[in-house]
Design an enzyme around this catalytic site. Structure first.
Site, PDB file in Angstrom:
ATOM      1  N   GLU A  57      -2.988  -6.540  11.607  1.00 32.15           N
ATOM      2  CA  GLU A  57      -2.805  -7.042  12.978  1.00 32.15           C
ATOM      3  C   GLU A  57      -1.350  -6.947  13.442  1.00 32.15           C
ATOM      4  O   GLU A  57      -1.084  -6.574  14.585  1.00 32.15           O
ATOM      5  CB  GLU A  57      -3.257  -8.511  13.076  1.00 32.15           C
ATOM      6  CG  GLU A  57      -4.664  -8.788  12.572  1.00 32.15           C
ATOM      7  CD  GLU A  57      -4.646  -9.316  11.140  1.00 32.15           C
ATOM      8  OE1 GLU A  57      -4.040  -8.669  10.255  1.00 32.15           O
ATOM      9  OE2 GLU A  57      -5.247 -10.375  10.904  1.00 32.15           O
ATOM     10  N   ASP A 159      -9.955 -10.691  -8.035  1.00 28.83           N
ATOM     11  CA  ASP A 159     -10.259 -11.290  -9.339  1.00 28.83           C
ATOM     12  C   ASP A 159      -9.151 -11.020 -10.356  1.00 28.83           C
ATOM     13  O   ASP A 159      -8.474 -10.016 -10.268  1.00 28.83           O
ATOM     14  CB  ASP A 159     -11.585 -10.735  -9.875  1.00 28.83           C
ATOM     15  CG  ASP A 159     -12.738 -11.078  -8.938  1.00 28.83           C
ATOM     16  OD1 ASP A 159     -12.549 -11.953  -8.066  1.00 28.83           O
ATOM     17  OD2 ASP A 159     -13.806 -10.456  -9.056  1.00 28.83           O
TER      18      ASP A 159
HETATM   19 ZN   LIG Z   1      -1.160 -11.358   8.777  1.00 29.31          ZN
END
Ligand SMILES: [Zn+2]
Length: 159
Positions: A57, A159
């Site tokens: 973003e 994990d």
């Molecule tokens: Zn971010």
């Protein structure tokens, strides 16, 4: 023609899969103009580009502000697989993107990543970040229809 939020979020999920396949963390974002056209797509670039602020973003917001005016971006929507972190919410704010739609919450992401070194996830809703600013940025999410699909791309990664 403007499609449904689920439609664009599923496209963002595809980008998050490609991001993972290319060696980055599994996040994807895209930008849609007010007519409903996808005008920009962005995977995460933190790892392969070695840019610590390379979240999908924030990178998209920087690219978009390079290409479009703030006035134009106010009518655009940023779609992202996971709720923007504090940094990305800040970037969206400064780019002047008027609306954000996300698939799963940051809190859900935090459950997936835990305290993983690569992604020590914040626990700070983007609505809280925007609420302390001076712009009425609209936030939609989590979008229940795609939340499970958005999380699925993270399976086995942290994990
Ligand atoms: Zn971010």
């Amino acid at each position: 023609m403007y499609q449904s939020h689920e439609y664009y979020l599923r496209k963002a999920i595809e980008i998050s899969k490609e991001s993972r396949e290319s060696g980055n963390t599994p996040f994807g974002a895209l930008l849609v103009n007010k007519e409903g056209d996808i005008i920009m797509e962005q995977p995460n670039i933190e790892i392969t580009e070695k840019i610590c602020t390379g979240h999908a973003e924030a990178t998209l917001a920087a690219r978009a502000s390079h290409e479009y005016s703030k006035e134009f971006l106010w009518d655009c929507t940023l779609y992202t697989t996971a709720e923007p972190c504090a940094m990305c919410a800040g970037a969206i704010y400064w780019a002047n993107i008027g609306r954000v739609v996300y698939g799963m919450t940051e809190r859900r992401l935090l459950q997936l990543t835990g305290s993983h070194e690569q992604n020590p996830t914040f626990d700070l809703p983007c609505r809280d970040v925007f609420a302390r600013g001076q712009k009425d940025i609209q936030v939609i999410g989590p979008v229940e229809e795609v939340e499970v699909e958005a999380a699925k791309v993270h399976e086995g990664y942290w994990d």
